[in-house]
Design an enzyme around this catalytic site. Sequence first.
Site, PDB file in Angstrom:
ATOM      1  N   HIS A 123      16.947 -85.760 -35.249  1.00 41.05           N
ATOM      2  CA  HIS A 123      16.452 -84.540 -33.803  1.00 41.05           C
ATOM      3  C   HIS A 123      17.285 -83.304 -35.573  1.00 41.05           C
ATOM      4  O   HIS A 123      17.283 -83.688 -36.328  1.00 41.05           O
ATOM      5  CB  HIS A 123      17.569 -84.401 -33.186  1.00 41.05           C
ATOM      6  CG  HIS A 123      17.440 -84.874 -32.012  1.00 41.05           C
ATOM      7  ND1 HIS A 123      16.077 -84.632 -31.275  1.00 41.05           N
ATOM      8  CD2 HIS A 123      17.765 -86.148 -31.775  1.00 41.05           C
ATOM      9  CE1 HIS A 123      16.583 -85.036 -30.262  1.00 41.05           C
ATOM     10  NE2 HIS A 123      17.374 -85.880 -29.697  1.00 41.05           N
ATOM     11  N   ASP A 153      13.161 -78.150 -36.041  1.00 39.68           N
ATOM     12  CA  ASP A 153      11.914 -77.950 -34.441  1.00 39.68           C
ATOM     13  C   ASP A 153      10.621 -77.435 -34.343  1.00 39.68           C
ATOM     14  O   ASP A 153       9.682 -77.092 -34.162  1.00 39.68           O
ATOM     15  CB  ASP A 153      12.399 -77.770 -33.613  1.00 39.68           C
ATOM     16  CG  ASP A 153      12.975 -79.566 -33.077  1.00 39.68           C
ATOM     17  OD1 ASP A 153      13.141 -80.235 -33.359  1.00 39.68           O
ATOM     18  OD2 ASP A 153      13.859 -79.596 -31.769  1.00 39.68           O
TER      19      ASP A 153
END
Length: 373
Positions: A123, A153
Amino acid sequence: MAGPLAGLKIIEMAGIGPGPFCGMMLADHGAEVIRIDRPGARPEPVLGRSRKSVVCNVKTPEGIEVVKKLVAEADGFFEGLRPGVMERLGLGPDDLLAINPKLVYGRMTGWGQFGSYSQAAGHDINYIALSGALHAYGRRGEKPTPPINMVGDFGGGGMMLAFGMVSALLHAAKTGEGQVIDCAMTDGSAVLMGMIWGMYGAGIWKDERGVNLLDTGAHFYDTYETKDGKHVSIGSIEPQFYAELRRLAGLEDDAWDAQMDPAGWPDLKERIAEVFKTKTRDEWDDLMAATDVCFAPVLSMSEAPSHPHNKERETFVEVGGMMNPAPAPRYSKTSADRPTAPPKTGSATDDVLSGLGYSESDIAALREKKAVA
């Protein structure tokens, strides 16, 4: 859709986080983005806006064929699956570029398409840890603090992919050549640290947290609590801005003269923190807003849309009953349309398939085989 990307058709394999963000950026600026959703998927709030949704089961041969027909008429395609998954489905770059040689094929991953970690799960926090970015975020003597998931992200991932897609689309328009974009959040978050790497190489940035000019080490570049428990931000780096801070905050004694001496920063930080606690956030705002102090109140998400400056610029807009950030940046000639709410999953399936030449009976047969929904 209006905007500088009007006329471009992009096919998006639905995912989470950085992929939808890339799709939002392309759609916000005029591209027709058709999202291929899984059966039963739910639209992603905000990031899923201004799209068409087609539900297609790519675990069926018929579903694969639908995707290939969509790609044959598209300018771009992007996906965010683990390396190798699209190849096993028969939808890898070689498969799709054989159908459409001008296709721009974007690939969004954390670690990249190759490398020791490429097949591992991860992540944002992991990607920015490996790139060296996470180490820089946090206060002196404290552990690294993730900046939510803005850096991996969205900054180093979705925004970087959107930039890559547009760059490759320009190349394809000039040459007729499509290509593959390997967008890794480790790479992208490293690029976002470019200025800091420059300062580090020049010997003016220490490789530790909370002791540098921009990482809360300096007393004139930080946030401070106010009398009412709220916060303000100060960024008075340049001498003339620092002088204005001193004037309006009443920082008169000689200790404040040595602005750029890091040895004095910890003591001055404690002292200025006490100064900011003498007034409420609104009182400081009345005194310093729109001056050359480089000041702004720290607003919550519930407060930001109502601030006069944001209202004047329409920085936030309501879309489908939910507050959204408005498209950015803005253009003088090719203004984008107001965003539309994320579509219901599969709401455009029949229309899109009809546009590809499928008859009503063809669509019914696909639905019976659970290839589309």
